[in-house]
Every structure is written in C-alpha cells, then in structure tokens.
Write an enzyme that holds these catalytic residues in place. Structure first.
Site, short mmCIF file in Angstrom:
data_model
loop_
_atom_site.label_atom_id
_atom_site.label_comp_id
_atom_site.label_asym_id
_atom_site.label_seq_id
_atom_site.Cartn_x
_atom_site.Cartn_y
_atom_site.Cartn_z
N ASP A 92 -6.68 2.37 -1.74
CA ASP A 92 -6.73 1.29 -0.75
C ASP A 92 -7.68 0.20 -1.25
O ASP A 92 -8.55 0.45 -2.09
CB ASP A 92 -7.16 1.81 0.64
N GLU A 96 -10.91 4.81 1.68
CA GLU A 96 -12.29 4.70 1.24
C GLU A 96 -12.90 3.41 1.75
O GLU A 96 -14.06 3.37 2.13
CB GLU A 96 -12.36 4.74 -0.30
ZN LIG Z 1 -14.23 1.37 -4.24
#
Ligand SMILES: [Zn+2]
Length: 402
Positions: free
Chosen positions: A75, A140
């Site tokens: 992501d 994340e």
């Molecule tokens: Zn990162």
C-alpha cells in the site's frame, strides 16, 4: 516481463494504484511474479469492525530450513496534490535516470529489488538451500490493524517459523549504503495535569497558579537527562508536545493546566520502569518550593497512554554482518547500524525472529514526485542478492560444522 530487471518489476507494481487501504491489483501482480519463481501464494483478507478490509500476501519458496523472511507493504500513501506532480504518480515514467511514482521508494521499490535479486540468484545458482518467504501487507500506511501483526499470527498459526527477517523499508538518509536499522527506540506518551486555585492576577496570594507548579514539574522531568544512551542507542529523549490552559483572560489565574509529552526511549528502560522513574521525579519536583514559596506540594496527576511501544535491539550478529558485508561489497561503504527513526512493522516481527531493515534512499518518500534513481534500484538488487547468498551459505556451513 523480465523478473531480473528491478525497473520492470517496480513499474508493474507502481502501475497498481494501491492507495491504502485499496489493493489496486498490487498483491495479485506480485503474486504472479512470485509464482513464476516457484513460490506458493497464500492471499488472506483481514477485517475488524470500524476499519476497512485489507488484503495481504504470504508467499513461500522451499519447504526446509533455514527460513528467511522478507517483509514489506504494497500500500502507498495518497498522492496529495495530484496537479503538483510533474508525472502521473501511477505511470512509472522514467526521466533523467529516475523512475517516478507513488511507492517508488516507500516501498514498492524495496519489494521489486528483492524479487529481482531472487530471480537473479535462482537464474545463477538455483533456488536457495532453504526457504524464502515474503510477508506483504496492504495495511502499513493506514491504521496497521489488518496487516503485519495479524499476518504473522496467521502464518505462525499454520506452523510457519522463521530464522531471520529483513524489512525492505527505505533506511538510507542520503545514499545507498548509509544505514541499516537494527532496532528501534520505544515510545511512551503521557499527560500531566496540574490543579491550582483560580483567582485574580492582581491578588496571587489568594490563588494558586497551576502554571508555576507545571513549570516546576516539567523541570523535574527534563533535568537531569534520563540517560546518556549506550553503544547501540541514542539517549532517551522526553519532549513536551503541548501545554494547554485555555485561558484567554489576562487578569485571571487559571484553575488547571495540562501538558502532554512523548518519550522515545532506549533499551535501558521498559515502559514500566520509565513510568516508575517519571513518577518518582514528579513526586520529588512537586515538593520544590522555589517558584511557589511557602506553598503546599504541587497537586497533579500523570496518566500514561497504554499504547506504548517497546524498544528492541536485534542481537543476531551473523544476520547483521551478512547484510553489512553485502552492503560493503556492493557499495564500498560501511553502513551505520542505527536504532533511530519512528516505528515500523519490525516491531511486530521482532517477536518471531531477529529482524533488520534495509531498503532504498528515503528522501522522496510520501512527497510529491516520489522517485527512485535507477542506479539505486540496481544497487539494492545487487545488495539483496549478495545478502541472500551470504546468509544461506553461512547458515548451511554453520549447520554443516555443527
Ligand atoms: Zn513504508
């Protein structure tokens, strides 16, 4: 696509618009590349009330030990002001030796280099003598709730065990070879509230100004320093981040004031021992009367945020040396072994196996025109390939000698 070319593997990933928590086809694209290299892919989606469902990928090559994990995320953060970009953030355009795109350094670039390094190693001398896993999350840059922490527990629940892990986040401040991260400071936040007696600023003897008490307590927390650091960690640091009294009148002594602080602490402390030390300092400071002659001790309350994160240090010297040696051989530079910076998913991985972090140069991460030098992609691919070779050779010769 030629998997041994990191510019091609990275371009394929950048062209998937995986703005967190969307996947944009990024994990399927990565899964196809890994499938070509012989990996078994396990796609898992995690959910939690109040958060978006997030896709994750656990892929493994090989069935035996030793077992090396590479961890990262597909992501990316939003593009921000799209008009400010000089290139389409999801086109992977190349200009003047750079590839442009959101995630180019943080951290699709790290994943692409690792895939290409493996492809080169396999082409040159066959699959590593052991197992390699990729633990890749799509959560994340978001709340990090449906990502690495759950994926680790999921894989471990299926019997997966790892001997070491590398996180491919950008770790180099200026140039390839600057820095390997071998641990992190912990983080603890707190709120300090001081009670006084409200009154007229012209009649302070009838009031008790909580700001005098607060200054006294702040001084007690800041001085002397909590420690001097040690060989692998900088000194523990306490920063006050806000003082809030909310009093707009110039002639009123307020009744109460609040200060907030955050501490980044080294491995001399745990959140518990640090909290105990701070409470002891506050008790002592509260009795100080220099700024409040003749007064009772300062009345205060301190509350610590329960979501503290611990410090950790990787003590697997063979792992650190295998990576350092690969960096030296590829770049001619000796990387600093650092514990600086904010938290990363390594904080979850360290509960399962020793973990180090090494990736690209972080300068343009999260910025407009995020981009990576093609020479850096080549350099990191070379470093990962050397590292893979060294780590597996070292493990098998250690096993042979044992
Ligand atoms: Zn990162």
């Amino acid at each position: 696509m030629t998997l041994t070319d990191p510019a091609q593997t990275l371009a394929a990933l950048i062209r998937c618009p995986s703005v967190t928590p969307e996947d944009g086809g990024a994990l399927a694209t990565l899964g196809r590349m890994l499938g070509e290299l012989g990996f078994c892919n396990d796609f898992v989606t995690f959910s939690e009330p109040g958060t978006a469902d997030v896709d994750n990928l656990y892929a493994r090559l090989g069935a035996n030990g030793p077992h090396l994990m590479f961890a990262g995320h597909t992501d990316v953060v939003p593009v921000g002001d799209a008009k400010a970009w000089s290139r389409d953030p999801f086109a992977a355009d190349i200009a003047d030796g750079f590839m442009y795109g959101r995630g180019a350094v943080d951290m699709k670039g790290g994943i692409a280099c690792f895939v290409s390094a493996l492809a080169r190693l396999i082409a040159r001398r066959g699959a590593p003598g052991g197992s390699v896993s990729l633990l890749i999350t799509g959560d994340e840059e978001g709340p990090s709730i449906n990502g690495t922490e759950k994926l680790l527990a999921y894989a471990a629940g299926k019997g997966e065990r790892w001997d070491a892990a590398v996180v491919g986040e950008p770790t180099n401040p200026d140039a390839m070879g600057d820095m390997i991260k071998i641990g992190r400071r912990g983080s603890l936040s707190g709120t300090l509230t001081v009670e006084g007696v409200q009154g007229h600023a012209a009649y302070p003897h009838l009031a008790d100004n909580p700001l005098r008490g607060l200054v006294t307590l702040m001084d007690g927390l800041l001085d002397p320093p909590l420690d001097a650091g040690n060989a692998r960690f900088p000194p523990t640091n306490l920063e006050f981040t806000s003082i809030d009294t909310g009093n707009l009148a110039t002639n009123v002594i307020p009744a109460r004031t609040t200060a907030r602080f955050n501490i980044r602490f080294n491995d001399i402390w745990t959140a518990q021992s640090l909290g105990d030390e701070l409470r002891a300092r506050l008790e002592r400071a509260a009795r100080q009367t220099r700024l409040r002659p003749g007064r009772e001790p300062v009345r205060y309350e301190v509350a610590f945020d329960p979501r503290s994160s611990p410090s950790f240090l990787t003590r697997d010297e063979a792992l650190i040396e295998a990576l350092s040696a690969a960096v030296r051989e590829a770049t001619g530079r000796t990387p600093a072994l650092s514990t600086t910076g904010g938290t990363s998913d390594a904080r979850f991985i360290k509960d399962y196996c020793p973990v180090v972090e090494f990736g690209l140069v972080g300068q343009t991460m999260h910025m407009v025109d995020e981009r990576v030098a093609l020479t850096d992609l080549e350099s990191l691919t070379g470093i990962y390939e050397l590292f893979l070779e060294r780590w597996f050779d070292q493990r098998s010769s250690a096993a042979g000698a044992g």
